[in-house]
Scaffold this active site. Structure first.
Site, PDB file in Angstrom:
ATOM      1  N   ARG A  54       8.616  52.644 -25.915  1.00 13.08           N
ATOM      2  CA  ARG A  54       9.386  51.396 -25.878  1.00 13.08           C
ATOM      3  C   ARG A  54      10.545  51.469 -26.871  1.00 13.08           C
ATOM      4  NH1 ARG A  54       7.421  47.572 -28.753  1.00 13.08           N
ATOM      5  NH2 ARG A  54       5.288  47.727 -27.965  1.00 13.08           N
ATOM      6  N   TYR A 106      27.631  35.459 -12.144  1.00 15.87           N
ATOM      7  CA  TYR A 106      26.566  35.745 -11.186  1.00 15.87           C
ATOM      8  C   TYR A 106      25.562  34.575 -11.231  1.00 15.87           C
ATOM      9  CZ  TYR A 106      22.120  37.733  -9.640  1.00 15.87           C
ATOM     10  OH  TYR A 106      20.917  37.935  -9.038  1.00 15.87           O
ATOM     11  N   ASP A 178      30.702  40.570 -19.404  1.00 14.52           N
ATOM     12  CA  ASP A 178      29.960  41.231 -18.330  1.00 14.52           C
ATOM     13  C   ASP A 178      30.975  42.034 -17.522  1.00 14.52           C
ATOM     14  OD1 ASP A 178      28.658  41.926 -15.967  1.00 14.52           O
ATOM     15  OD2 ASP A 178      27.332  40.180 -16.058  1.00 14.52           O
ATOM     16  N   LYS A 203      24.510  48.277 -10.272  1.00 13.62           N
ATOM     17  CA  LYS A 203      25.678  48.207  -9.402  1.00 13.62           C
ATOM     18  C   LYS A 203      26.482  49.501  -9.463  1.00 13.62           C
ATOM     19  CE  LYS A 203      24.046  44.180  -8.542  1.00 13.62           C
ATOM     20  NZ  LYS A 203      23.470  43.611  -9.711  1.00 13.62           N
TER      21      LYS A 203
END
Ligand code: P1T
Length: 387
Positions: A54, A106, A178, A203
């Site tokens: 992690r 978004y 973003d 994306k």
């Protein structure tokens, strides 16, 4: 050592090499997929730099170094999704702190801010960041963050990044951008004063529609430490296989983006001239109200194009009739996609807010892929003629 040239290599060279070196054991040219949850420590109190996956993973670190180099930042911090990357930044704040956000993000970002994080005591104000005065007026003493998307999803609105950085910093807030729609090939917000770049690597950066992932890039060491702390304490890390797939994607980002930019422009021009379309939203078109800003701030205009068809019935008829343009959520893959944001990606945004921003039932969003442009235009032309 690293084959990464350090004499200011160009974008494509960084895309192929940055963050990587041949595997020290075998010379493998691709970083291995370190599919492990933990690392054996030689003795108590001594480890090889890796304790638990992690916190550290070499495959993930290769990806982080790669995307950081593309954005021109010192640190990349990878996440399990674009939303978890953005969420991690909000987790730097305290209850009672305030965020000014672009209203046309978004839909999932808007939903997370409005329906989840605001319940925990962080306050959000949504504004139209095309207008710097709205951003300035929304600042409060406890504003810690200004969050923008440019171009926005799906209206392709822009904000002036240098202006946004100035306003945020005047208010002692950080600017997060973003950059999912633009990608670092077309726009590098850190160069214009932003503090944090966020990506849905799902994306364009991955580009092959086979991974959900996210990334933050920052230049400031202290900010990077604070984000690393949030990530290790809350745990939204990508798996090593996904990190490796995105890394394979970013190696061709420059090649794919040239094709997306070219096809996006051709589709936007075609739709603009088509009698069936009421309006086309693409920053590369001279008719885009912010074309001058786009030309100044961006090196290319991406493969994202939105168009207004005038009614929900016409939008449905159109997206049901394209063949090459697949009806799907998401964007940025090599394959072309089409969708109706009001019913799909932005369904969670309240109807009056959608209408106010122009996200009507007749708005269609296209993610133009890298297929042959003649075939793409034929597909659109045939579907539009059948309306
Ligand atoms: O899906 P995820 O990787 O969590 O990324 C969320 C996200 C963040 N930012 C932008 C600009 C986005 O477009 C997205 C996800 N968008 C879609 C799935 C979509 O079809 O618009």
């Amino acid at each position: 050592m690293s084959p990464t040239p350090d004499n200011n290599p160009g974008f494509g060279t960084r895309a192929v090499h940055a963050g990587q070196r041949p595997d020290p054991t075998t010379g493998a040219i691709m970083p291995p997929i370190y599919q492990t949850s933990t690392y054996v420590q030689p003795e108590l109190g001594r480890h090889l730099g890796y304790e638990y996956a992690r916190v550290q993973n070499p495959t993930r670190e290769a990806l982080e170094g790669n995307i950081a180099a593309l954005e021109g930042g010192a640190h990349g911090i990878a996440f399990a999704s674009g939303l978890s990357a953005i969420e991690a930044v909000i987790k730097l704040l305290d209850a009672g702190d305030h965020v000014v956000s672009e209203e046309n993000t978004y839909g999932g970002t808007n939903r997370m801010f409005n329906k989840v994080l605001s319940r925990l005591g962080v306050e959000f104000t949504f504004v139209d960041t095309r207008d710097p005065d709205q951003v300035r007026a929304a600042l409060r003493p406890r504003t810690r963050l200004v969050h923008v998307e440019t171009p926005t999803n799906p209206m392709m609105r822009l904000c002036d990044l240098e202006q946004m950085a100035t306003i945020a910093h005047e208010g002692d807030a950080l600017l997060m951008v973003d950059n999912t729609f633009a990608t670092p090939f077309n726009q590098r917000p850190l160069e214009r004063g932003a503090d944090i770049v966020a990506h849905s690597t799902t994306k364009y950066l991955n580009g092959h529609s086979d991974v959900i992932g996210g990334m933050l890039v920052v230049d400031d060491d202290d900010l990077a430490d604070r984000i690393h702390f949030v990530r290790k304490s809350t745990g939204a890390v990508p798996g090593p296989m996904d990190a490796w797939l995105v890394l394979r994607g970013t190696k061709t980002l420059h090649l794919r983006m040239r094709a997306h930019n070219e096809n996006g422009m051709a589709v936007a021009r075609f739709l603009e001239d088509h009698p069936a379309s009421v309006a086309v939203f693409y920053p590369g078109l001279e008719s885009h109200p912010q074309h001058e800003l786009a030309a100044r701030q961006m090196d290319g205009f991406t493969g994202m194009v939105s168009m207004e068809l005038g009614s929900g019935e016409r939008a449905k008829a159109f997206v049901d009739r394209t063949h090459l343009f697949a009806l799907a959520e998401s964007l940025g893959g090599v394959e072309s996609m089409i969708g109706v944001p009001a019913l799909m990606t932005h369904a969670s945004v309240p109807e009056d807010r959608r209408a106010f921003m122009g996200v009507t039932d007749g708005l269609v969003r296209l993610s133009v892929g890298v297929e042959e442009i003649g075939d793409l235009l034929d597909d659109l032309d045939r579907a539009l003629k059948e309306l």
